[in-house]
Design a protein around this motif. Structure first.
Motif, PDB file in Angstrom:
ATOM      1  N   ALA A  11     106.590  67.992   7.245  1.00  0.00           N
ATOM      2  CA  ALA A  11     107.510  67.664   8.303  1.00  0.00           C
ATOM      3  C   ALA A  11     106.869  66.886   9.439  1.00  0.00           C
ATOM      4  O   ALA A  11     107.682  65.811   9.878  1.00  0.00           O
ATOM      5  N   ALA A  12     105.858  67.021   9.750  1.00  0.00           N
ATOM      6  CA  ALA A  12     105.306  66.351  11.039  1.00  0.00           C
ATOM      7  C   ALA A  12     105.212  64.853  10.363  1.00  0.00           C
ATOM      8  O   ALA A  12     105.329  63.927  11.446  1.00  0.00           O
ATOM      9  N   ASN A  13     104.979  64.677   9.208  1.00  0.00           N
ATOM     10  CA  ASN A  13     104.911  63.121   8.786  1.00  0.00           C
ATOM     11  C   ASN A  13     105.846  62.487   8.959  1.00  0.00           C
ATOM     12  O   ASN A  13     106.137  61.319   8.852  1.00  0.00           O
ATOM     13  N   LEU A  14     106.979  63.061   8.988  1.00  0.00           N
ATOM     14  CA  LEU A  14     108.556  62.502   9.260  1.00  0.00           C
ATOM     15  C   LEU A  14     108.469  62.063  10.899  1.00  0.00           C
ATOM     16  O   LEU A  14     109.337  61.287  11.235  1.00  0.00           O
ATOM     17  N   VAL A  15     107.642  62.345  11.733  1.00  0.00           N
ATOM     18  CA  VAL A  15     107.514  62.335  13.154  1.00  0.00           C
ATOM     19  C   VAL A  15     108.909  62.813  13.621  1.00  0.00           C
ATOM     20  O   VAL A  15     109.917  62.184  13.687  1.00  0.00           O
ATOM     21  N   THR A  16     108.648  64.156  14.189  1.00  0.00           N
ATOM     22  CA  THR A  16     109.992  64.714  14.503  1.00  0.00           C
ATOM     23  C   THR A  16     109.657  65.741  15.543  1.00  0.00           C
ATOM     24  O   THR A  16     108.622  66.247  16.044  1.00  0.00           O
ATOM     25  N   GLU A  17     110.781  66.048  16.367  1.00  0.00           N
ATOM     26  CA  GLU A  17     110.788  67.378  17.096  1.00  0.00           C
ATOM     27  C   GLU A  17     111.613  68.329  16.293  1.00  0.00           C
ATOM     28  O   GLU A  17     112.159  68.000  15.485  1.00  0.00           O
ATOM     29  N   VAL A  26     105.580  59.986  27.220  1.00  0.00           N
ATOM     30  CA  VAL A  26     104.269  60.596  26.860  1.00  0.00           C
ATOM     31  C   VAL A  26     104.209  61.606  26.047  1.00  0.00           C
ATOM     32  O   VAL A  26     105.340  62.368  25.826  1.00  0.00           O
ATOM     33  N   PRO A  27     103.483  62.131  25.109  1.00  0.00           N
ATOM     34  CA  PRO A  27     103.611  63.379  24.278  1.00  0.00           C
ATOM     35  C   PRO A  27     103.545  64.655  24.975  1.00  0.00           C
ATOM     36  O   PRO A  27     102.785  65.455  24.839  1.00  0.00           O
ATOM     37  N   MET A  28     104.728  64.793  25.498  1.00  0.00           N
ATOM     38  CA  MET A  28     104.945  66.356  26.259  1.00  0.00           C
ATOM     39  C   MET A  28     105.560  67.374  25.093  1.00  0.00           C
ATOM     40  O   MET A  28     105.900  66.847  24.119  1.00  0.00           O
ATOM     41  N   VAL A  29     105.109  68.424  25.783  1.00  0.00           N
ATOM     42  CA  VAL A  29     105.388  69.642  24.621  1.00  0.00           C
ATOM     43  C   VAL A  29     106.124  70.703  25.453  1.00  0.00           C
ATOM     44  O   VAL A  29     106.181  70.687  26.563  1.00  0.00           O
ATOM     45  N   ALA A  44     112.290  73.990  19.669  1.00  0.00           N
ATOM     46  CA  ALA A  44     111.487  75.065  19.305  1.00  0.00           C
ATOM     47  C   ALA A  44     110.340  75.120  20.368  1.00  0.00           C
ATOM     48  O   ALA A  44     109.665  74.054  20.737  1.00  0.00           O
ATOM     49  N   PRO A  45     109.687  76.194  20.731  1.00  0.00           N
ATOM     50  CA  PRO A  45     108.591  76.386  21.219  1.00  0.00           C
ATOM     51  C   PRO A  45     107.403  75.678  20.520  1.00  0.00           C
ATOM     52  O   PRO A  45     107.256  75.621  19.308  1.00  0.00           O
ATOM     53  N   TYR A  46     106.587  74.706  21.204  1.00  0.00           N
ATOM     54  CA  TYR A  46     105.424  73.966  20.804  1.00  0.00           C
ATOM     55  C   TYR A  46     105.710  72.749  20.344  1.00  0.00           C
ATOM     56  O   TYR A  46     105.004  72.058  19.919  1.00  0.00           O
ATOM     57  N   THR A  47     107.022  72.328  20.119  1.00  0.00           N
ATOM     58  CA  THR A  47     107.415  71.033  19.623  1.00  0.00           C
ATOM     59  C   THR A  47     106.873  69.832  20.482  1.00  0.00           C
ATOM     60  O   THR A  47     107.240  70.037  21.834  1.00  0.00           O
ATOM     61  N   LEU A  48     106.489  69.013  19.977  1.00  0.00           N
ATOM     62  CA  LEU A  48     106.330  67.656  20.798  1.00  0.00           C
ATOM     63  C   LEU A  48     107.925  67.119  21.202  1.00  0.00           C
ATOM     64  O   LEU A  48     108.681  67.278  20.401  1.00  0.00           O
ATOM     65  N   ARG A  49     107.921  66.250  22.139  1.00  0.00           N
ATOM     66  CA  ARG A  49     109.244  65.679  22.559  1.00  0.00           C
ATOM     67  C   ARG A  49     109.213  64.262  22.470  1.00  0.00           C
ATOM     68  O   ARG A  49     108.146  63.552  22.644  1.00  0.00           O
ATOM     69  N   ALA A  50     110.182  63.586  22.214  1.00  0.00           N
ATOM     70  CA  ALA A  50     110.316  62.218  22.130  1.00  0.00           C
ATOM     71  C   ALA A  50     110.500  61.530  23.514  1.00  0.00           C
ATOM     72  O   ALA A  50     111.624  61.097  23.866  1.00  0.00           O
ATOM     73  N   PHE A  61     115.736  68.192  12.442  1.00  0.00           N
ATOM     74  CA  PHE A  61     114.674  67.417  12.865  1.00  0.00           C
ATOM     75  C   PHE A  61     115.195  66.244  13.513  1.00  0.00           C
ATOM     76  O   PHE A  61     116.279  65.644  13.355  1.00  0.00           O
ATOM     77  N   LEU A  62     114.663  66.178  15.010  1.00  0.00           N
ATOM     78  CA  LEU A  62     115.025  65.211  15.714  1.00  0.00           C
ATOM     79  C   LEU A  62     113.941  64.044  15.472  1.00  0.00           C
ATOM     80  O   LEU A  62     112.908  64.316  15.944  1.00  0.00           O
ATOM     81  N   ARG A  63     114.088  62.995  14.755  1.00  0.00           N
ATOM     82  CA  ARG A  63     113.341  62.179  14.359  1.00  0.00           C
ATOM     83  C   ARG A  63     113.028  60.806  15.106  1.00  0.00           C
ATOM     84  O   ARG A  63     113.990  60.308  15.765  1.00  0.00           O
ATOM     85  N   TYR A  64     111.799  60.344  15.138  1.00  0.00           N
ATOM     86  CA  TYR A  64     111.581  59.269  16.131  1.00  0.00           C
ATOM     87  C   TYR A  64     110.333  58.520  15.544  1.00  0.00           C
ATOM     88  O   TYR A  64     109.317  58.100  15.935  1.00  0.00           O
ATOM     89  N   PRO A  65     110.580  57.960  14.286  1.00  0.00           N
ATOM     90  CA  PRO A  65     109.416  57.506  13.327  1.00  0.00           C
ATOM     91  C   PRO A  65     108.789  56.183  14.204  1.00  0.00           C
ATOM     92  O   PRO A  65     107.703  55.958  13.611  1.00  0.00           O
ATOM     93  N   ASP A  66     109.262  55.282  15.010  1.00  0.00           N
ATOM     94  CA  ASP A  66     108.778  54.211  15.587  1.00  0.00           C
ATOM     95  C   ASP A  66     108.461  54.510  17.038  1.00  0.00           C
ATOM     96  O   ASP A  66     108.340  53.778  17.870  1.00  0.00           O
ATOM     97  N   GLY A  67     108.588  55.876  17.589  1.00  0.00           N
ATOM     98  CA  GLY A  67     108.345  55.972  18.846  1.00  0.00           C
ATOM     99  C   GLY A  67     109.400  56.341  19.636  1.00  0.00           C
ATOM    100  O   GLY A  67     110.560  55.980  19.216  1.00  0.00           O
ATOM    101  N   PRO A  68     109.436  57.274  20.585  1.00  0.00           N
ATOM    102  CA  PRO A  68     110.387  57.435  21.360  1.00  0.00           C
ATOM    103  C   PRO A  68     111.363  56.084  21.771  1.00  0.00           C
ATOM    104  O   PRO A  68     112.408  56.331  22.229  1.00  0.00           O
TER     105      PRO A  68
END
Length: 293
Positions: free
Chosen positions: A105-111, A241-244, A232-238, A54-61
């Motif tokens: 896992a999404a609730n962790l805010v992650t790539e 903007v919310p790029m995929v 991974a394919p389809y992951t959001l990136r930190a 998990f590449l986490r960014y709980p307070d945003g990028p």
């Protein structure tokens, strides 16, 4: 009180859903969780049976961004975990097998980042990956040029390549392989990166030395190492903007003429999947996996 949602019979706590993670667009944590839940049909097959970093960014990028590789504290007992080999000794990591685990896992805010092997057989690489990273003033347009060369070179060895955006400024090439160790996959990928540099010396660099990268595309072959992971394919990136990290067609790669042409936001993915399905579905077909030469 932290709200609880039920997902496939599992109780999943969700928190701070109104928090804005991407200030430029107003994209919230709730929207992030919703994005992952609604793309689960195409995302989960690329996560199943793979240890996840998990590449986490709980307070945003713009806040703290950090990798979590070991099973996080508080992980529900129903989330699948697996022991994986590491140079310093075995470790236990999360394996996202179902929708409930994905929402947790999404609730962790992650790539989501995965290895190029399955937890059942960590000694065998089942995917080959090239990360094409442009050094300014080079752009994804130049990555596409390199990707097309690599596609033809892989095809000469009977290997079918698939493309996806990195979700930042570059491009990833993936292929299904079999019967090779991670060391052999790395060796093969490095060989092709060297060939690409020889064929396009003004455009390509295969060495990691940063001083060599400006104006060129770095063909990163090293992510085939057993310890490395790739978005991974389809992951959001930190990112800003919310790029995929979005799968793209080879027609889109060949037609790329501007840096922003292959940028996809979270809101773009559902219509693309509805229209095109999973463009990386071939990676999941083990019958199409090819042995490295």
């Amino acid at each position: 009180m932290t709200p609880i949602t039920e997902v496939e019979g599992r109780r999943v706590p969700l928190s701070n859903l109104e928090k804005v993670l991407y200030p430029e667009t107003g994209f919230t944590k709730g929207e992030l969780v919703h994005y992952y839940a609604t793309t689960a049909g195409v995302l989960l097959p690329h996560l199943r049976d793979r240890a996840v970093s998990f590449l986490r960014y709980p307070d945003g990028p713009d806040g703290q961004v950090f990798f979590t590789k070991n099973v996080p504290p508080g992980t529900p007992e129903w989330v699948t975990t697996a022991e994986v080999p590491r140079s310093e000794g075995p470790a236990r990591m999360v394996v996202v097998q179902d929708l409930a685990s994905l929402v947790w896992a999404a609730n962790l805010v992650t790539e989501f980042h995965t290895h190029q092997w399955l937890v059942q057989s960590p000694e065998e690489a089942d995917r080959l990956v090239f990360d094409l990273d442009p050094g300014a003033p080079a752009t994804i347009v130049h990555c596409c040029e390199v990707a097309l060369w690599l596609r033809e070179r892989l095809a000469a060895d009977g290997i079918e390549a698939y493309a996806k955006t990195a979700g930042s400024k570059g491009l990833h090439l993936l292929a299904a392989v079999r019967g090779a160790s991670s060391e052999r996959a790395s060796e093969y990928a490095k060989g092709l990166a060297v060939e690409a540099e020889r064929a396009m010396p003004r455009l390509v660099v295969h060495r990691m030395t940063r001083s060599l990268r400006p104006g060129k595309v770095f063909v990163d072959w090293s992510q085939n190492a057993g310890r490395k992971t790739t978005a991974a394919p389809y992951t959001l990136r930190a990112r800003r903007v919310p790029m995929v990290s979005a799968p793209v067609t080879w027609e889109e790669v060949a037609g790329c003429g501007a840096p922003g042409q292959l940028e996809f936001l979270a809101e773009d993915i559902t219509p693309r999947v509805q229209d095109r399905g999973d463009l990386l579905a071939g990676l999941l077909d083990r019958g199409r996996a090819v042995a490295l030469p």
